[in-house]
Scaffold this active site. Structure first.
Site, PDB file in Angstrom:
ATOM      1  N   GLY A   1       0.857  -1.116   0.062  1.00 34.85           N
ATOM      2  CA  GLY A   1       0.059   0.172   0.033  1.00 34.85           C
ATOM      3  C   GLY A   1       0.951   1.266  -0.044  1.00 34.85           C
ATOM      4  CG  ASN A   2       0.149   4.620  -1.528  1.00 37.83           C
ATOM      5  OD1 ASN A   2      -0.860   5.356  -1.088  1.00 37.83           O
ATOM      6  ND2 ASN A   2      -0.200   3.925  -2.848  1.00 37.83           N
ATOM      7  NE  ARG A   3       3.439   8.981   4.769  1.00 40.25           N
ATOM      8  CZ  ARG A   3       4.338  10.083   4.862  1.00 40.25           C
ATOM      9  NH1 ARG A   3       5.211  10.154   3.942  1.00 40.25           N
ATOM     10  NH2 ARG A   3       3.769  11.050   5.280  1.00 40.25           N
ATOM     11  CB  SER A   4      -2.527   7.957  -0.787  1.00 39.70           C
ATOM     12  OG  SER A   4      -3.865   8.843  -1.382  1.00 39.70           O
TER      13      SER A   4
ATOM     14  CB  ALA B   1      -1.463   7.391  -4.178  1.00 43.15           C
TER      15      ALA B   1
END
Ligand code: CTP
Length: 332
Positions: A137-140, A204
């Protein structure tokens, strides 16, 4: 009388079928309807009623009259109603209403300038599965996308949100299509683009996903490293650009960049704009405590032909209005 005259915004939540009818006909037999008749400011109504009442031709006509007059009547949610019935007519959650109110107050000159337009926004990060329990995943947070969606609703648009892993509450009045992977986002974007006036890709999206998906958990081994084979994901924005047709929607991308030895964040964003070929690109610097999940964003809008517009440190909702100003101008 004074309440309506002094108000900056009037919000009616819930707006019953009865209130909509009284407002459409200009009746003034209580404090609320008196306030509505004396208000010069924007008025937002959040209808709530049984589905039959919401879909009744009398209510449809009253909603159309109010919208023609510039009142923002936000479509209700679909879900459990006050009885045992469920369907369209549910009052949105307080946070969902708050998004629209905040977006309305953040506009310098709120007008239904996107009425009749269909705006598609993608937001949040993707979650690419690694095994049955893990993902990349990512921080968005999805805050920028939700701000865009709320601002577009406040300006009268029909809004569809392609929702990835979003960590903020939903805004009222939007259609949500859940899409957690790049492939799912591509499917949703292609379908929605057919009826859209603009597609804003704020999601993102992971550039890679696992080549194979094991049925069982990846086990910790004795080795000090773990090798994962990753393959390229489709580029949703670039695909929409490539598949353009005659009256295809305006395509807007985001470039969240950091500077490095090869150039500044803005130079990287300009290169990305050229490579993607979209109509507008919103460039913003990111880093630790910058960009992701925060309330504020600074940005430069790349408008094509070397034209740029700076949007210095501002709230994500204000930035959303600036982006929608540009889109509204291009859609005329
Ligand atoms: N985007 C997309 N599909 C992808 C990756 C990105 O549609 N697979 C979109 C994003 O939603 C955004 C724009 O492309 O509007 C730029 O995204 P970004 O992640 O900054 O660019 P990448 O092309 O992934 O380039 P890189 O990560 O190498 O900087």
């Amino acid at each position: 009388m004074q309440i309506g005259k002094q108000a900056e915004l009037v919000v009616v939540a819930p707006a019953t079928a009865n209130l909509l009818a009284k407002a459409a006909y200009g009746l003034a037999d209580d404090l609320l309807t008196n306030t509505l008749l004396t208000a010069h400011c924007p008025v937002i109504m959040f209808p709530a009623m049984h589905t039959e009442m919401w879909e009744h031709p009398a209510t449809r006509a009253n909603v159309a009259t109010l919208r023609d007059r510039g009142v923002l009547v936000v479509d209700p949610d679909s879900g459990r109603l006050t009885g045992f019935d469920s369907g369209p007519g549910r009052l949105p959650e307080p946070e969902a209403i708050a998004w629209i109110v905040q977006a309305a107050l953040a506009s310098r000159d709120l007008k239904p300038d996107l009425r009749g337009r269909h705006i598609v926004v993608s937001g949040g990060g993707t979650r690419e599965r690694l095994d049955p329990v893990r993902h990349i995943g990512n921080r968005s947070s999805g805050r920028q996308a939700m701000s865009l969606a709320a601002a577009a609703v406040a300006r009268g648009a029909r809004v569809s949100l392609i929702r990835g892993d979003v960590k903020v509450p939903n805004a009222a009045g939007i259609d949500i299509v859940d899409a957690l992977t790049a492939d799912e986002m591509l499917d949703a974007a292609r379908t929605l683009a057919e009826s859209a006036d603009a597609v804003i890709m704020a999601a993102a999206i992971a550039d890679f996903r696992a080549e194979t998906l094991p049925d069982a958990k990846i086990k910790k081994s004795d080795s000090s490293t773990l090798n994962l084979n990753l393959v390229h994901n489709p580029d949703v924005l670039a695909t929409l650009v490539r598949e353009r047709w005659g009256d295809s929607p305006l395509l807007v991308g985001f470039a969240a960049e950091t500077g490095d030895d090869n150039g500044t964040w803005l130079e990287h964003a300009e290169a990305k704009f050229a490579a993607k070929g979209c109509d507008i690109m919103i460039a913003n610097p990111v880093g630790h405590n910058r960009g992701f999940g925060t309330e504020h964003n600074e940005a430069v809008m790349l408008l094509g032909g070397g034209v740029t517009e700076e949007v210095p440190g501002t709230s994500k909702i204000e930035l959303s209005h600036r982006i929608l100003d540009t889109i509204a101008d291009r859609l005329i």
